[in-house]
Design a protein around this motif. Sequence first.
Motif, PDB file in Angstrom:
ATOM      1  N   PRO A  91       2.306   0.165 -13.985  1.00  0.00           N
ATOM      2  CA  PRO A  91       3.006  -0.057 -12.716  1.00  0.00           C
ATOM      3  C   PRO A  91       2.692   0.997 -11.654  1.00  0.00           C
ATOM      4  O   PRO A  91       2.596   0.678 -10.470  1.00  0.00           O
ATOM      5  CB  PRO A  91       4.481   0.005 -13.105  1.00  0.00           C
ATOM      6  N   LYS A 113      -0.512   0.008 -10.068  1.00  0.00           N
ATOM      7  CA  LYS A 113      -0.276  -1.162  -9.210  1.00  0.00           C
ATOM      8  C   LYS A 113       0.257  -0.695  -7.849  1.00  0.00           C
ATOM      9  O   LYS A 113      -0.185  -1.145  -6.794  1.00  0.00           O
ATOM     10  CB  LYS A 113       0.734  -2.119  -9.865  1.00  0.00           C
ATOM     11  N   LYS A 114       1.228   0.223  -7.920  1.00  0.00           N
ATOM     12  CA  LYS A 114       1.809   0.780  -6.692  1.00  0.00           C
ATOM     13  C   LYS A 114       0.745   1.509  -5.862  1.00  0.00           C
ATOM     14  O   LYS A 114       0.648   1.305  -4.645  1.00  0.00           O
ATOM     15  CB  LYS A 114       2.939   1.751  -7.073  1.00  0.00           C
ATOM     16  N   ALA A 144      -1.470  -0.989  -4.185  1.00  0.00           N
ATOM     17  CA  ALA A 144      -0.764  -1.689  -3.100  1.00  0.00           C
ATOM     18  C   ALA A 144      -0.673  -0.790  -1.868  1.00  0.00           C
ATOM     19  O   ALA A 144      -0.938  -1.217  -0.745  1.00  0.00           O
ATOM     20  CB  ALA A 144       0.617  -2.122  -3.558  1.00  0.00           C
ATOM     21  N   GLU A 145      -0.300   0.469  -2.083  1.00  0.00           N
ATOM     22  CA  GLU A 145      -0.148   1.386  -0.947  1.00  0.00           C
ATOM     23  C   GLU A 145      -1.490   1.649  -0.262  1.00  0.00           C
ATOM     24  O   GLU A 145      -1.551   1.858   0.949  1.00  0.00           O
ATOM     25  CB  GLU A 145       0.488   2.699  -1.420  1.00  0.00           C
TER      26      GLU A 145
END
Lengths: 66, 204
Positions: free
Chosen positions: B122, B125-126, B129-130
């Motif tokens: 996760p 993933k973050k 995304a950022e």
Amino acid sequence: MQVIVNGMSESQHEDITLHDLISTRGLDPSRVVAELNREIVPGEEFPKTRLQEGDRLELLQFVGGG
Amino acid sequence: MNLLEQGIAHHIGQDALARLQRVRIGLAGAGGLGSNCAHALVRSGFKRFVLADFDRVEPSNLNRQFFFPDQVGLPKVVALGANLLRINPDLELELHETVITSKNVHPLLAGCDAMLECVDEPAVKKLLAEAMLPTAALFVAASGIAGCGDADRIRTRRLRANFFLVGDEQTAACPDTPPLAPLVAVAAAKQADVVLHHFLHQQD
């Protein structure tokens, strides 16, 4: 003050940081993507980002698996 | 045009195929999602890929990932590249056997028109995304793709103009809900479909 989190209006104390708002919801800041007034806020900015009246916040917490 | 490309053009036409072949696609993660997603994208006509993964093929991957027993021990990007080239021998592949970090994410994926987030962790993933959401690239992430039953819980949500999220957003991969072939393939196919629809139907 009122802020809108994921489309719902809610009361928060003045000057709460993004990090604290995320944590008090039981979310894990290291897995959360935050969009504040349509801008992506990088994770390292969470502790120094203070919310203001009327802010619109979208929070998304990822779960593992890929 | 090779045989696969002739076969694809039969369905979508040469102009559409030529359009897809110009697109550069980044795949972060070459595991359950990434390997199946890449497979679907190659069969759709895409040709230019950047594959990034730090991991090697293990026996426990073979329940859902697009690898074969004789590839156990190989870097996933190498094994996946080889398998994709069997589908289309004329692919342009850029392989990166590396962990994705805040330092390398931008150089790694710069110049990609679309980025598929197919990683396990996760926090990564973050990170992706950022890094990707402020850019103009199409970003398609996944969250909640484990377990079995009620396959329709794997949904696609559009969260920003360039951001789609696939999954049920709650079922993490863990001993109670392991990652299994059917739903991982459903999620990977939905990620690929977002990309295909975007580039097949957008105007030049």
